[in-house]
Write a protein that holds these residues in place. Sequence first.
Motif, mmCIF file in Angstrom:
data_model
loop_
_atom_site.group_PDB
_atom_site.id
_atom_site.type_symbol
_atom_site.label_atom_id
_atom_site.label_comp_id
_atom_site.label_asym_id
_atom_site.label_seq_id
_atom_site.Cartn_x
_atom_site.Cartn_y
_atom_site.Cartn_z
ATOM 1 N N MET A 1 -95.163 -86.055 -36.090
ATOM 2 C CA MET A 1 -96.459 -85.434 -36.244
ATOM 3 C C MET A 1 -97.541 -86.501 -36.213
ATOM 4 S SD MET A 1 -96.060 -82.184 -36.408
ATOM 5 C CE MET A 1 -97.308 -81.294 -37.263
ATOM 6 N N HIS A 2 -98.704 -86.071 -35.821
ATOM 7 C CA HIS A 2 -99.872 -86.950 -35.753
ATOM 8 C C HIS A 2 -100.986 -86.334 -36.592
ATOM 9 C CE1 HIS A 2 -98.205 -89.244 -32.351
ATOM 10 N NE2 HIS A 2 -97.660 -88.084 -32.039
ATOM 11 N N THR A 3 -101.702 -87.160 -37.308
ATOM 12 C CA THR A 3 -102.833 -86.673 -38.085
ATOM 13 C C THR A 3 -104.131 -86.995 -37.370
ATOM 14 O OG1 THR A 3 -103.093 -88.741 -39.300
ATOM 15 C CG2 THR A 3 -101.628 -87.073 -40.270
ATOM 16 N N VAL A 4 -105.156 -86.273 -37.734
ATOM 17 C CA VAL A 4 -106.530 -86.627 -37.389
ATOM 18 C C VAL A 4 -107.205 -86.838 -38.738
ATOM 19 C CG1 VAL A 4 -108.698 -85.877 -36.350
ATOM 20 C CG2 VAL A 4 -106.513 -85.269 -35.271
ATOM 21 N N GLU A 5 -107.639 -88.078 -38.993
ATOM 22 C CA GLU A 5 -108.195 -88.448 -40.286
ATOM 23 C C GLU A 5 -109.594 -89.029 -40.120
ATOM 24 O OE1 GLU A 5 -103.807 -89.835 -41.977
ATOM 25 O OE2 GLU A 5 -105.424 -91.313 -41.870
ATOM 26 N N LEU A 6 -110.453 -88.717 -41.082
ATOM 27 C CA LEU A 6 -111.786 -89.303 -41.128
ATOM 28 C C LEU A 6 -111.819 -90.352 -42.227
ATOM 29 C CD1 LEU A 6 -114.050 -86.133 -40.785
ATOM 30 C CD2 LEU A 6 -113.067 -87.577 -38.981
ATOM 31 N N LEU A 7 -112.416 -91.501 -41.911
ATOM 32 C CA LEU A 7 -112.504 -92.609 -42.860
ATOM 33 C C LEU A 7 -113.886 -92.658 -43.498
ATOM 34 C CD1 LEU A 7 -110.637 -95.286 -40.739
ATOM 35 C CD2 LEU A 7 -109.698 -93.734 -42.479
ATOM 36 N N LEU A 8 -113.903 -93.054 -44.742
ATOM 37 C CA LEU A 8 -115.125 -93.092 -45.534
ATOM 38 C C LEU A 8 -115.904 -94.380 -45.318
ATOM 39 C CD1 LEU A 8 -113.318 -91.970 -48.790
ATOM 40 C CD2 LEU A 8 -114.716 -90.527 -47.318
ATOM 41 N N ASP A 9 -117.211 -94.320 -45.546
ATOM 42 C CA ASP A 9 -118.008 -95.543 -45.500
ATOM 43 C C ASP A 9 -117.565 -96.455 -46.651
ATOM 44 O OD1 ASP A 9 -119.578 -95.057 -47.930
ATOM 45 O OD2 ASP A 9 -120.779 -93.655 -46.771
ATOM 46 N N PRO A 10 -117.914 -97.746 -46.605
ATOM 47 C CA PRO A 10 -117.412 -98.689 -47.617
ATOM 48 C C PRO A 10 -117.715 -98.292 -49.061
ATOM 49 C CG PRO A 10 -118.322 -99.898 -45.763
ATOM 50 C CD PRO A 10 -118.651 -98.439 -45.532
ATOM 51 N N ALA A 11 -118.880 -97.743 -49.341
ATOM 52 C CA ALA A 11 -119.219 -97.376 -50.720
ATOM 53 C C ALA A 11 -118.350 -96.228 -51.215
ATOM 54 C CB ALA A 11 -120.698 -97.024 -50.825
ATOM 55 N N LEU A 12 -118.163 -95.192 -50.390
ATOM 56 C CA LEU A 12 -117.312 -94.077 -50.792
ATOM 57 C C LEU A 12 -115.861 -94.525 -50.926
ATOM 58 C CD1 LEU A 12 -118.643 -90.977 -48.793
ATOM 59 C CD2 LEU A 12 -118.972 -91.530 -51.210
ATOM 60 N N GLU A 13 -115.391 -95.347 -49.988
ATOM 61 C CA GLU A 13 -114.015 -95.837 -50.074
ATOM 62 C C GLU A 13 -113.811 -96.632 -51.357
ATOM 63 O OE1 GLU A 13 -110.797 -98.682 -47.804
ATOM 64 O OE2 GLU A 13 -112.163 -97.499 -46.571
ATOM 65 N N SER A 14 -114.774 -97.459 -51.713
ATOM 66 C CA SER A 14 -114.682 -98.243 -52.945
ATOM 67 C C SER A 14 -114.595 -97.334 -54.170
ATOM 68 C CB SER A 14 -115.890 -99.173 -53.048
ATOM 69 O OG SER A 14 -115.847 -99.898 -54.238
ATOM 70 N N GLY A 15 -115.374 -96.255 -54.171
ATOM 71 C CA GLY A 15 -115.331 -95.315 -55.284
ATOM 72 C C GLY A 15 -113.979 -94.640 -55.429
ATOM 73 N N VAL A 16 -113.353 -94.279 -54.308
ATOM 74 C CA VAL A 16 -112.023 -93.673 -54.352
ATOM 75 C C VAL A 16 -111.008 -94.695 -54.847
ATOM 76 C CG1 VAL A 16 -110.149 -92.694 -52.958
ATOM 77 C CG2 VAL A 16 -112.510 -91.935 -52.592
ATOM 78 N N ARG A 17 -111.101 -95.916 -54.360
ATOM 79 C CA ARG A 17 -110.165 -96.964 -54.814
ATOM 80 C C ARG A 17 -110.316 -97.230 -56.314
ATOM 81 N NH1 ARG A 17 -107.248 -99.519 -50.924
ATOM 82 N NH2 ARG A 17 -107.913 -99.182 -48.762
ATOM 83 N N LEU A 18 -111.529 -97.116 -56.841
ATOM 84 C CA LEU A 18 -111.742 -97.267 -58.276
ATOM 85 C C LEU A 18 -110.958 -96.194 -59.042
ATOM 86 C CD1 LEU A 18 -113.269 -98.550 -60.712
ATOM 87 C CD2 LEU A 18 -115.048 -96.857 -60.278
ATOM 88 N N LEU A 19 -110.980 -94.966 -58.552
ATOM 89 C CA LEU A 19 -110.216 -93.898 -59.200
ATOM 90 C C LEU A 19 -108.715 -94.138 -59.077
ATOM 91 C CD1 LEU A 19 -112.337 -90.780 -58.164
ATOM 92 C CD2 LEU A 19 -112.441 -92.117 -60.287
#
Length: 155
Positions: free
Chosen positions: A1-19
């Motif tokens: 299977m193949h996914t189609v994924e959207l990546l977050l801007d650096p600030a949003l990605e950092s916030g998710v990584r904090l969680l």
Amino acid sequence: MHTVELLLDPALESGVRLLWDRLREAGLPSLATHGHPTNRPHLTVATAPALDGLAPLALPLEATLGPVRFLGRAVVREVMPTNALRDLHGRVWESLTGAWPPPDEWLPHVSLALRVRPEQHDAVRQALREPAEERGHFVAARSYDTATRTVTSLP
């Protein structure tokens, strides 16, 4: 299977990584401990057997991360389903044979943890301290191939 994924801007990605880190530090399941090199915060738009005919992905696209919720055994951060995001999902779903999920079943979210047991729910809520809504953008797209465990950037 193949996914189609959207990546977050650096600030949003950092916030998710904090969680992710808060969960890990509390000794709870967390995607922070998933060591595969392709692991990063993302929104899965669809999965399909192949990506032939994939509709163009118009990015950047506004993104709003909302509340934390439990989705089965997963802990996720809701992504507010704007009209533009719903339109993008619909175009992707219509363009790919065998794509899942259909528009009426799609719950946009960014995963924080998998395999969370019900008795861990209170500890998860305490560790995450209900984060404030965050606004930013989806800035890039990629596909994950479950057979080869590799990612490819999407135009």
